[in-house]
Design an enzyme around this catalytic site. Sequence first.
Site, mmCIF file in Angstrom:
data_model
loop_
_atom_site.group_PDB
_atom_site.id
_atom_site.type_symbol
_atom_site.label_atom_id
_atom_site.label_comp_id
_atom_site.label_asym_id
_atom_site.label_seq_id
_atom_site.Cartn_x
_atom_site.Cartn_y
_atom_site.Cartn_z
ATOM 1 N N SER A 41 0.830 -1.205 0.000
ATOM 2 C CA SER A 41 0.000 0.000 0.000
ATOM 3 C C SER A 41 0.864 1.254 0.000
ATOM 4 O O SER A 41 1.983 1.254 0.497
ATOM 5 C CB SER A 41 -0.890 0.017 1.242
HETATM 6 N N1 SAH Z 1 -0.143 -4.660 4.289
HETATM 7 C C1 SAH Z 1 0.443 -5.095 3.057
HETATM 8 C C2 SAH Z 1 -0.428 -4.799 1.864
HETATM 9 C C3 SAH Z 1 -0.745 -6.073 1.194
HETATM 10 S S1 SAH Z 1 -1.926 -6.028 -0.107
HETATM 11 C C4 SAH Z 1 1.842 -4.558 2.883
HETATM 12 O O1 SAH Z 1 2.292 -3.738 3.686
HETATM 13 O O2 SAH Z 1 2.509 -4.990 1.942
HETATM 14 C C5 SAH Z 1 -3.194 -7.033 0.569
HETATM 15 C C6 SAH Z 1 -2.801 -8.437 0.957
HETATM 16 O O3 SAH Z 1 -3.998 -9.036 1.471
HETATM 17 C C7 SAH Z 1 -2.337 -9.327 -0.178
HETATM 18 O O4 SAH Z 1 -1.074 -9.858 0.130
HETATM 19 C C8 SAH Z 1 -3.399 -10.419 -0.243
HETATM 20 O O5 SAH Z 1 -2.897 -11.692 -0.585
HETATM 21 C C9 SAH Z 1 -3.931 -10.414 1.167
HETATM 22 N N2 SAH Z 1 -5.266 -11.000 1.339
HETATM 23 C C10 SAH Z 1 -6.362 -10.863 0.545
HETATM 24 N N3 SAH Z 1 -7.398 -11.568 1.056
HETATM 25 C C11 SAH Z 1 -6.953 -12.150 2.207
HETATM 26 C C12 SAH Z 1 -7.531 -13.016 3.172
HETATM 27 N N4 SAH Z 1 -8.800 -13.437 3.083
HETATM 28 N N5 SAH Z 1 -6.777 -13.415 4.225
HETATM 29 C C13 SAH Z 1 -5.488 -13.020 4.335
HETATM 30 N N6 SAH Z 1 -4.868 -12.220 3.447
HETATM 31 C C14 SAH Z 1 -5.583 -11.787 2.391
#
Ligand code: SAH
Length: 220
Positions: free
Chosen positions: A69
């Site tokens: 993000s």
């Molecule tokens: N906080 C992260 C942003 C990641 S983007 C950072 O700092 O990099 C969102 C993430 O949510 C992705 O890696 C995706 O795989 C995960 N995601 C989506 N649905 C999910 C679920 N049901 N349970 C766990 N993770 C999930």
Amino acid sequence: MTMRHSGIGMTSSRTRQRMIDRLRDQGIRDEGVLAAMYEVPRHLFVDEALASRAYDDVSLPINYEQTISQPYIVARMIEVLRASTTRPIKRVLEIGTGCGYQAAVLAHVFPEVYTMERIEPLYQRASNKLRDLKIENVTVRYADGSAGLPESGPFDGIILAAAAPEMSAVLRGQLAAGGRMVLPVGRQEQWLYLVERTEQGFRESKLEPVKFVPLLMGKA
Ligand code: SAH
């Protein structure tokens, strides 16, 4: 800190300070959040080829169709969590570990952090990264976060890094009394919401329009 993966000047205090100045311009006021974002080496959480853009205000690809993000939204969500006047926020759950960057920032401002990721290689990489950086107050779980983590709750704070199609009753049920959850909700059009657990029930506030990857079901 090694410069090998980062290119000349990347980790300079000026580069990081520019990001902090920009966050202030964008309205982030919480000095604790700003200090944490200055400290956490964001360039170490993205691919080498993207490291030179790590401190820009953009989301960047982290593979598997996922993104880290943008700094503003990370800062904003954590600031909203910390603005609690009802309850000190100690134990926090993040859903969507991704590369582990936001978890690292959370670990700087909260004593106890749990984070869940459904994509195995991302889970592995983030776990290794947090270990290498000696961040010890984060527990990383490979699981579908839409069910939350009841065995480690209730939580003072819950933060979603992926957009839920609708408000989740399961997740808000894992909030402690006085606790708060920050989450993007929606499909095409998404809004950031704050949910507070009060004595009587739940209070929802609609904060601002956002753009997140979707929350998906099951493990991958
Ligand atoms: N906080 C992260 C942003 C990641 S983007 C950072 O700092 O990099 C969102 C993430 O949510 C992705 O890696 C995706 O795989 C995960 N995601 C989506 N649905 C999910 C679920 N049901 N349970 C766990 N993770 C999930």
